[in-house]
Design a protein around this motif. Sequence first.
Motif, PDB file in Angstrom:
ATOM      1  N   GLY A  64       0.802  -1.230   0.000  1.00  0.00           N
ATOM      2  CA  GLY A  64       0.000   0.000   0.000  1.00  0.00           C
ATOM      3  C   GLY A  64       0.830   1.272   0.000  1.00  0.00           C
ATOM      4  O   GLY A  64       0.293   2.380   0.087  1.00  0.00           O
ATOM      5  N   ALA A  65       2.151   1.123  -0.101  1.00  0.00           N
ATOM      6  CA  ALA A  65       3.026   2.298  -0.083  1.00  0.00           C
ATOM      7  C   ALA A  65       3.193   2.843  -1.506  1.00  0.00           C
ATOM      8  O   ALA A  65       2.810   2.198  -2.480  1.00  0.00           O
ATOM      9  N   VAL A  66       3.776   4.015  -1.590  1.00  0.00           N
ATOM     10  CA  VAL A  66       3.904   4.710  -2.876  1.00  0.00           C
ATOM     11  C   VAL A  66       5.375   4.738  -3.292  1.00  0.00           C
ATOM     12  O   VAL A  66       6.179   5.433  -2.659  1.00  0.00           O
ATOM     13  N   PRO A  67       5.754   3.998  -4.331  1.00  0.00           N
ATOM     14  CA  PRO A  67       7.133   4.109  -4.796  1.00  0.00           C
ATOM     15  C   PRO A  67       7.347   5.432  -5.534  1.00  0.00           C
ATOM     16  O   PRO A  67       6.592   5.762  -6.443  1.00  0.00           O
ATOM     17  N   VAL A  68       8.376   6.148  -5.111  1.00  0.00           N
ATOM     18  CA  VAL A  68       8.749   7.416  -5.771  1.00  0.00           C
ATOM     19  C   VAL A  68      10.148   7.181  -6.344  1.00  0.00           C
ATOM     20  O   VAL A  68      11.101   6.957  -5.582  1.00  0.00           O
ATOM     21  N   LEU A  69      10.260   7.178  -7.657  1.00  0.00           N
ATOM     22  CA  LEU A  69      11.505   6.718  -8.272  1.00  0.00           C
ATOM     23  C   LEU A  69      12.541   7.832  -8.415  1.00  0.00           C
ATOM     24  O   LEU A  69      12.202   8.977  -8.732  1.00  0.00           O
ATOM     25  N   ALA A  70      13.795   7.447  -8.187  1.00  0.00           N
ATOM     26  CA  ALA A  70      14.926   8.372  -8.329  1.00  0.00           C
ATOM     27  C   ALA A  70      15.852   7.839  -9.421  1.00  0.00           C
ATOM     28  O   ALA A  70      16.017   6.617  -9.571  1.00  0.00           O
ATOM     29  N   ASP A  71      16.482   8.737 -10.143  1.00  0.00           N
ATOM     30  CA  ASP A  71      17.400   8.357 -11.231  1.00  0.00           C
ATOM     31  C   ASP A  71      18.679   7.747 -10.642  1.00  0.00           C
ATOM     32  O   ASP A  71      18.906   7.791  -9.414  1.00  0.00           O
ATOM     33  N   CYS A  72      19.504   7.179 -11.520  1.00  0.00           N
ATOM     34  CA  CYS A  72      20.779   6.614 -11.050  1.00  0.00           C
ATOM     35  C   CYS A  72      21.920   7.561 -11.431  1.00  0.00           C
ATOM     36  O   CYS A  72      21.716   8.544 -12.152  1.00  0.00           O
ATOM     37  N   ASP A  73      23.121   7.239 -10.923  1.00  0.00           N
ATOM     38  CA  ASP A  73      24.311   8.004 -11.319  1.00  0.00           C
ATOM     39  C   ASP A  73      25.195   7.127 -12.207  1.00  0.00           C
ATOM     40  O   ASP A  73      24.754   6.060 -12.660  1.00  0.00           O
ATOM     41  N   ALA A  74      26.431   7.527 -12.403  1.00  0.00           N
ATOM     42  CA  ALA A  74      27.302   6.814 -13.342  1.00  0.00           C
ATOM     43  C   ALA A  74      27.630   5.391 -12.894  1.00  0.00           C
ATOM     44  O   ALA A  74      28.068   4.563 -13.697  1.00  0.00           O
ATOM     45  N   THR A  75      27.422   5.086 -11.606  1.00  0.00           N
ATOM     46  CA  THR A  75      27.678   3.718 -11.136  1.00  0.00           C
ATOM     47  C   THR A  75      26.506   2.793 -11.445  1.00  0.00           C
ATOM     48  O   THR A  75      26.615   1.580 -11.303  1.00  0.00           O
ATOM     49  N   GLY A  76      25.358   3.364 -11.808  1.00  0.00           N
ATOM     50  CA  GLY A  76      24.132   2.563 -11.984  1.00  0.00           C
ATOM     51  C   GLY A  76      23.302   2.528 -10.711  1.00  0.00           C
ATOM     52  O   GLY A  76      22.168   2.058 -10.711  1.00  0.00           O
ATOM     53  N   ASN A  77      23.877   3.043  -9.620  1.00  0.00           N
ATOM     54  CA  ASN A  77      23.148   3.061  -8.335  1.00  0.00           C
ATOM     55  C   ASN A  77      22.380   4.365  -8.153  1.00  0.00           C
ATOM     56  O   ASN A  77      22.641   5.359  -8.839  1.00  0.00           O
ATOM     57  N   ILE A  78      21.492   4.348  -7.176  1.00  0.00           N
ATOM     58  CA  ILE A  78      20.603   5.496  -6.961  1.00  0.00           C
ATOM     59  C   ILE A  78      21.421   6.774  -6.775  1.00  0.00           C
ATOM     60  O   ILE A  78      22.472   6.765  -6.120  1.00  0.00           O
ATOM     61  N   ASP A  79      20.931   7.856  -7.372  1.00  0.00           N
ATOM     62  CA  ASP A  79      21.606   9.148  -7.323  1.00  0.00           C
ATOM     63  C   ASP A  79      21.209   9.850  -6.016  1.00  0.00           C
ATOM     64  O   ASP A  79      20.043  10.203  -5.821  1.00  0.00           O
ATOM     65  N   CYS A  80      22.193  10.037  -5.130  1.00  0.00           N
ATOM     66  CA  CYS A  80      21.894  10.582  -3.788  1.00  0.00           C
ATOM     67  C   CYS A  80      21.322  11.996  -3.865  1.00  0.00           C
ATOM     68  O   CYS A  80      20.466  12.361  -3.051  1.00  0.00           O
ATOM     69  N   ASP A  81      21.779  12.798  -4.832  1.00  0.00           N
ATOM     70  CA  ASP A  81      21.228  14.166  -4.955  1.00  0.00           C
ATOM     71  C   ASP A  81      19.752  14.096  -5.315  1.00  0.00           C
ATOM     72  O   ASP A  81      18.939  14.866  -4.800  1.00  0.00           O
ATOM     73  N   HIS A  82      19.414  13.169  -6.206  1.00  0.00           N
ATOM     74  CA  HIS A  82      18.001  13.043  -6.599  1.00  0.00           C
ATOM     75  C   HIS A  82      17.162  12.546  -5.414  1.00  0.00           C
ATOM     76  O   HIS A  82      16.033  12.985  -5.210  1.00  0.00           O
ATOM     77  N   VAL A  83      17.747  11.648  -4.619  1.00  0.00           N
ATOM     78  CA  VAL A  83      17.032  11.171  -3.415  1.00  0.00           C
ATOM     79  C   VAL A  83      16.681  12.371  -2.536  1.00  0.00           C
ATOM     80  O   VAL A  83      15.525  12.550  -2.135  1.00  0.00           O
ATOM     81  N   GLU A  84      17.681  13.189  -2.265  1.00  0.00           N
ATOM     82  CA  GLU A  84      17.444  14.353  -1.375  1.00  0.00           C
ATOM     83  C   GLU A  84      16.371  15.271  -1.936  1.00  0.00           C
ATOM     84  O   GLU A  84      15.510  15.749  -1.211  1.00  0.00           O
ATOM     85  N   ALA A  85      16.415  15.472  -3.257  1.00  0.00           N
ATOM     86  CA  ALA A  85      15.453  16.396  -3.886  1.00  0.00           C
ATOM     87  C   ALA A  85      14.023  15.854  -3.803  1.00  0.00           C
ATOM     88  O   ALA A  85      13.066  16.626  -3.843  1.00  0.00           O
TER      89      ALA A  85
END
Length: 418
Positions: free
Chosen positions: A110-131
Amino acid sequence: MSEQLALLGGNRAVTHGQPRFVWPILTDATDRAVLRQMRDTISIYDRSGVFARFEDAWSARHKRSRSLLTNSGTSALHSVYVGADLKRGDQVIAPAYTFHATVSPLFQAGAVPVLADCDATGNIDCDHVEALIGSRTRAVVVTHMWGVPADMPRLSSICARHGLMLFEDCSHAHGATYGGNPVGGKDSTAAAWSLQGQKIITGGEGGILSTDDDRLYHRATLFGHYNKRCVKEIPRDSDLQRFAVTGMGLKLRAHPLAIAMAEEQLGHLDGWLREKRRFARIMSERFGKLRGLRAPVVPEGCDPAWYAFVLQYQPEELDGLPVERFHAALLAEGAVEADLPGSTCPLSWFPLYQEPHQLFPDAVPEQPCYKRGQFPTAERFSSNAIKLPVWVNPEDGEVVEQYIAAFEKVVGGYKQLL
Ligand SMILES: Cc1ncc(COP(=O)(O)O)c(C=O)c1O
């Protein structure tokens, strides 16, 4: 003059032509472990026998107080989300680039996934997470893609600052470390691993979660392990104990034969990682020199598990040659284990994430409906990914050399393909 490519009638660079990466590695010791378990018991109702041994070893390895086996990695992730007591409409920031099962169980919770882009490593982009953090955000989930650790120190500090839970999907990353710490350890609220047939530690099918949060653990136990395990483990004075006999109505227990197999494999993990890291060093150095290709980006202080070695193809350096044509030429050279990963792609490409209300009519109206083009880095990373196995047998050094030769040959002769 470049050598004639095999796709156009030349000789193949890889001479054996058959897959050499066969996973899992099964030996007489595996057979014995599974047979021993079959004679002992094939159904375990509580935390005893091979379940207790495996969970204890897993907790110790990851410096966690508790671990819980499940029948799949998807179930382990689902159990983490239900265990964390996510409420309807709670937002969880999640990677746009991951295998979908990291995120899809959030819909069930029942939760809402909010997607964040990745960075050059292929892993989640921390700046996008914060935003993306807002008033409804309750957690962040990350995947250590292809075995390369995400930036856990930064993510845990962001989550601590905003009072968020942090979950890890370590399904590609059994044994990976950052700053000497194992992924799935101290920096997250809970972590989950798949033990499916292709994973570094496998029982064919299976999953496990680890946490230091007793409440999360007990709720996760109640979610998928009713009766004896709940009756024995949930404290008498807990408000959850009265639900112990029925749990939440699902049964997500692992199969003991699978865990007996995984337990035998666990004894080999450090040896396999040593070999994989040795081959990955050679591959990174040699592939990194080739025009049109980038070796995986590994952040300082990280030791990946090398579940796979994912090159980034750069078509603009090869006069726009499409990756599919480059890949076809590799296959023709006999590099049959080079793969364009299809089902691991930006989640925004899937109907589930584009039209979630079709399958989940009760999903909150704020549930985003994603579309292609929203995550440019993930789309580029995914579209240009060429995946290779990272071999573990010391005698596979020759295969590694032949694969490098196949790539060198196709890069050298790419003009023949235009
Ligand atoms: C990153 C990731 N998460 C979750 C899963 C799901 O695991 P399972 O297949 O054991 O349910 C997988 C399996 O491929 C995976 O690669």
